[in-house]
Design a protein around this motif. Structure first.
Motif, mmCIF file in Angstrom:
data_model
loop_
_atom_site.group_PDB
_atom_site.id
_atom_site.type_symbol
_atom_site.label_atom_id
_atom_site.label_comp_id
_atom_site.label_asym_id
_atom_site.label_seq_id
_atom_site.Cartn_x
_atom_site.Cartn_y
_atom_site.Cartn_z
ATOM 1 N N SER A 116 -14.506 52.531 5.629
ATOM 2 C CA SER A 116 -14.948 51.188 5.285
ATOM 3 C C SER A 116 -16.446 51.089 5.491
ATOM 4 C CB SER A 116 -14.258 50.139 6.163
ATOM 5 O OG SER A 116 -12.862 50.173 6.026
ATOM 6 N N CYS B 274 -22.316 55.360 3.129
ATOM 7 C CA CYS B 274 -22.270 54.400 2.031
ATOM 8 C C CYS B 274 -23.700 53.970 1.731
ATOM 9 C CB CYS B 274 -21.366 53.217 2.325
ATOM 10 S SG CYS B 274 -21.971 52.066 3.555
ATOM 11 N N SER C 13 -22.148 41.072 -3.613
ATOM 12 C CA SER C 13 -21.813 41.262 -5.025
ATOM 13 C C SER C 13 -23.040 41.531 -5.893
ATOM 14 C CB SER C 13 -21.045 40.053 -5.552
ATOM 15 O OG SER C 13 -21.797 38.874 -5.388
ATOM 16 N N THR D 125 -17.174 44.318 1.740
ATOM 17 C CA THR D 125 -16.754 45.646 2.184
ATOM 18 C C THR D 125 -16.415 46.535 0.996
ATOM 19 O OG1 THR D 125 -15.838 44.696 4.218
ATOM 20 C CG2 THR D 125 -15.110 46.910 3.623
ATOM 21 N N VAL D 126 -16.836 47.784 1.113
ATOM 22 C CA VAL D 126 -16.434 48.816 0.167
ATOM 23 C C VAL D 126 -15.620 49.843 0.941
ATOM 24 C CG1 VAL D 126 -18.585 50.130 0.460
ATOM 25 C CG2 VAL D 126 -17.226 50.421 -1.604
ATOM 26 N N TYR D 127 -14.623 50.401 0.259
ATOM 27 C CA TYR D 127 -13.699 51.345 0.890
ATOM 28 C C TYR D 127 -13.717 52.686 0.173
ATOM 29 C CZ TYR D 127 -11.804 46.916 2.625
ATOM 30 O OH TYR D 127 -11.648 45.669 3.193
ATOM 31 N N GLY E 148 -16.567 45.788 -9.489
ATOM 32 C CA GLY E 148 -15.462 46.706 -9.232
ATOM 33 C C GLY E 148 -14.814 47.240 -10.489
ATOM 34 N N SER F 146 -12.968 51.437 -3.732
ATOM 35 C CA SER F 146 -12.637 50.056 -4.063
ATOM 36 C C SER F 146 -13.564 49.141 -3.275
ATOM 37 C CB SER F 146 -11.167 49.748 -3.745
ATOM 38 O OG SER F 146 -10.902 49.911 -2.360
ATOM 39 N N ARG F 147 -13.543 47.876 -3.621
ATOM 40 C CA ARG F 147 -14.375 46.924 -2.903
ATOM 41 C C ARG F 147 -13.688 45.573 -2.830
ATOM 42 N NH1 ARG F 147 -19.910 46.696 -5.691
ATOM 43 N NH2 ARG F 147 -20.306 44.906 -4.286
ATOM 44 N N ASP F 148 -14.045 44.817 -1.811
ATOM 45 C CA ASP F 148 -13.568 43.458 -1.638
ATOM 46 C C ASP F 148 -14.808 42.594 -1.443
ATOM 47 O OD1 ASP F 148 -12.551 41.017 -0.800
ATOM 48 O OD2 ASP F 148 -10.953 41.903 0.367
ATOM 49 N N ASN F 149 -15.207 41.901 -2.494
ATOM 50 C CA ASN F 149 -16.447 41.128 -2.422
ATOM 51 C C ASN F 149 -16.323 39.939 -1.471
ATOM 52 O OD1 ASN F 149 -17.718 42.919 -4.099
ATOM 53 N ND2 ASN F 149 -17.671 41.589 -5.909
ATOM 54 N N MET G 29 -22.196 49.949 -5.264
ATOM 55 C CA MET G 29 -22.040 50.701 -4.015
ATOM 56 C C MET G 29 -21.645 52.150 -4.296
ATOM 57 S SD MET G 29 -22.718 48.453 -1.719
ATOM 58 C CE MET G 29 -22.245 49.409 -0.284
#
Length: 123
Positions: free
Chosen positions: A21, A96, A30, A78-80, A55, A71-74, A34
């Motif tokens: 993470s 990262c 956003s 966080t980017v995974y 994404g 993947s990412r969660d804006n 990344m």
């Protein structure tokens, strides 16, 4: 000031999985494409995967595609990086990085970097 903090690295056995993470603070997440990169001792930093701001676009190193997923969660800034079926050659410090505008594979285009997290895979 933009900060990137990676977590999730560790010592695992070959065939195991890890999820890295990277949390970004100090700027609108956003706004950034990344990327994940890695560097093993004595080797140059290499591209692993990257993801666009929304994404919707992802790129992978050809040798890793199928085992790794970015993947990412804006909403969570966080980017995974999901890493499956790990191999000894995956052992490296994983970083990262963030860049404005468009997603890229070239590390020289990335403006902000985390401190890295160590991944060690024993065979």
């Amino acid at each position: 000031q933009v900060q990137l903090v990676e977590s999730g690295g560790g010592l695992v056995q070959a065939g195991d999985s890890l999820r890295l993470s990277c949390v970004v603070s100090g700027h609108t997440f956003s706004d950034y494409a990344m990327g994940w990169f890695r560097q093993a001792p004595g080797k140059e930093r290499e591209f692993v995967a990257s993801i666009s701001r929304s994404g919707g676009i992802t790129y992978y190193a050809s040798s890793l595609k199928g085992r790794f997923t970015i993947s990412r969660d804006n909403a969570k800034n966080t980017v995974y990086l999901q890493m499956n079926n790990l191999k000894s050659e995956d052992s490296a410090v994983h970083y990262c990085a963030a860049k404005t505008l468009f997603v890229a594979k070239d590390p020289d285009q990335y403006e902000h970097w985390g401190q890295g997290t160590q991944v060690t895979v024993s065979s």
